[in-house]
Scaffold this active site. Structure first.
Site, PDB file in Angstrom:
ATOM      1  N   ASN A 106      33.635  34.501  48.436  1.00  0.00           N
ATOM      2  CA  ASN A 106      33.432  35.350  46.721  1.00  0.00           C
ATOM      3  C   ASN A 106      34.898  35.917  46.700  1.00  0.00           C
ATOM      4  OD1 ASN A 106      32.121  35.473  44.406  1.00  0.00           O
ATOM      5  ND2 ASN A 106      31.536  37.457  44.857  1.00  0.00           N
ATOM      6  N   HIS A 108      36.100  38.548  43.715  1.00  0.00           N
ATOM      7  CA  HIS A 108      35.718  39.167  42.580  1.00  0.00           C
ATOM      8  C   HIS A 108      36.599  40.174  42.181  1.00  0.00           C
ATOM      9  CE1 HIS A 108      32.522  41.792  40.791  1.00  0.00           C
ATOM     10  NE2 HIS A 108      33.070  43.041  41.091  1.00  0.00           N
ATOM     11  N   SER A 135      38.862  40.805  45.113  1.00  0.00           N
ATOM     12  CA  SER A 135      38.619  41.135  45.943  1.00  0.00           C
ATOM     13  C   SER A 135      38.006  40.023  46.573  1.00  0.00           C
ATOM     14  CB  SER A 135      37.199  42.285  46.808  1.00  0.00           C
ATOM     15  OG  SER A 135      38.200  43.534  47.046  1.00  0.00           O
ATOM     16  N   ASP A 144      27.689  41.339  45.795  1.00  0.00           N
ATOM     17  CA  ASP A 144      29.581  42.044  45.868  1.00  0.00           C
ATOM     18  C   ASP A 144      29.041  42.543  47.234  1.00  0.00           C
ATOM     19  OD1 ASP A 144      30.336  40.139  43.761  1.00  0.00           O
ATOM     20  OD2 ASP A 144      29.318  41.455  42.606  1.00  0.00           O
TER      21      ASP A 144
HETATM   22  C1  GAR Z   1      36.510  35.869  36.858  1.00  0.00           C
HETATM   23  O1  GAR Z   1      37.417  36.749  36.852  1.00  0.00           O
HETATM   24  C2  GAR Z   1      36.089  36.241  38.887  1.00  0.00           C
HETATM   25  O2  GAR Z   1      36.721  36.931  39.847  1.00  0.00           O
HETATM   26  C3  GAR Z   1      35.155  36.754  38.285  1.00  0.00           C
HETATM   27  O3  GAR Z   1      34.331  36.051  36.856  1.00  0.00           O
HETATM   28  C4  GAR Z   1      35.874  35.659  36.554  1.00  0.00           C
HETATM   29  C5  GAR Z   1      35.875  33.544  36.430  1.00  0.00           C
HETATM   30  O4  GAR Z   1      36.517  33.469  35.906  1.00  0.00           O
HETATM   31  N1  GAR Z   1      33.738  37.232  39.019  1.00  0.00           N
HETATM   32  C6  GAR Z   1      32.667  38.118  38.978  1.00  0.00           C
HETATM   33  O5  GAR Z   1      32.899  38.439  38.552  1.00  0.00           O
HETATM   34  C7  GAR Z   1      31.786  37.460  40.145  1.00  0.00           C
HETATM   35  N2  GAR Z   1      30.748  38.835  40.449  1.00  0.00           N
HETATM   36  P1  GAR Z   1      36.922  31.562  35.724  1.00  0.00           P
HETATM   37  O6  GAR Z   1      35.310  30.970  34.995  1.00  0.00           O
HETATM   38  O7  GAR Z   1      38.137  31.330  35.069  1.00  0.00           O
HETATM   39  O8  GAR Z   1      37.120  31.045  37.137  1.00  0.00           O
END
Ligand code: GAR
Length: 185
Positions: A106, A108, A135, A144
């Protein structure tokens, strides 16, 4: 016969990290054999369609419990036999039904263990530390919380929220591709 390793990508929203995986790794390095979303309205659906990647939509709203949803996702992923499943903006808390059967990582947008859960970019920008970052970690049933594969730090000095956010979104793409290579190579 092709020896490329197979990956699955799970997403819930925009899909910019999914698009980056497709643009940098697929199909020459690894084959994205399936993209799966829990959100029928996710923009990332278009990424899968444009790249002709098999798309599975399993609407989480249609399931009564996390476990029944996870069981359906597991059943679906197993049909495609991916070696690694990549959570790229997949905004679901996963249960042992998923984590004990699927090898997954994943992305994060914080320096874990800081700021688990939602709004991690905002929380990282506002905290007392001079550095934020991103991360990539193995997925466990703790939100997470699985073992970290790699982290990238980002200095906040001189940045406003918009420029910090933009840098995180670029850095996380680098980190995700690097982590996939570390796990699969
Ligand atoms: C990203 O910023 C990712 O790091 C975050 O969601 C966004 C998805 O963007 N993930 C989390 O917060 C997971 N806990 P995307 O749909 O444009 O790839």
């Amino acid at each position: 016969m092709s020896k490329r390793k197979k990956i699955a990508v799970l997403f819930s929203g925009k899909g910019s990290n999914f698009a980056h995986i497709v643009n940098t790794l697929h199909p020459q390095t690894y084959e994205v054999v399936v993209a799966l979303t829990n959100n029928p309205h996710a923009e990332g659906v278009k990424v899968a369609q444009a790249a002709s990647i098999p798309l599975e939509i399993i609407d989480s709203k249609a399931y009564e419990s996390r476990e029944t949803f996870d069981a359906e996702v597991v059943k679906c992923l197993k049909k495609y036999t991916p070696e690694l499943t990549v959570l790229a903006g997949f905004m679901r808390i996963l249960t042992p039904v998923f984590t004990e059967q699927i090898k997954s990582i994943n992305l994060h947008p914080s320096l874990l263990p800081r700021h688990k859960g939602l709004n991690a970019i905002e929380k990282s920008f506002e905290d007392v530390h001079a550095y934020g970052g991103v991360s990539v970690h193995y997925v466990s049933a703790e939100l997470d919380g699985g073992e970290v594969i790699l982290q990238k730090k980002l200095a906040k000095e001189g940045l406003n929220f918009e420029s910090y956010d933009a840098k995180v979104r670029s850095l996380e793409k680098e980190a995700l591709v690097e982590a996939i290579r570390i796990v699969l190579d």
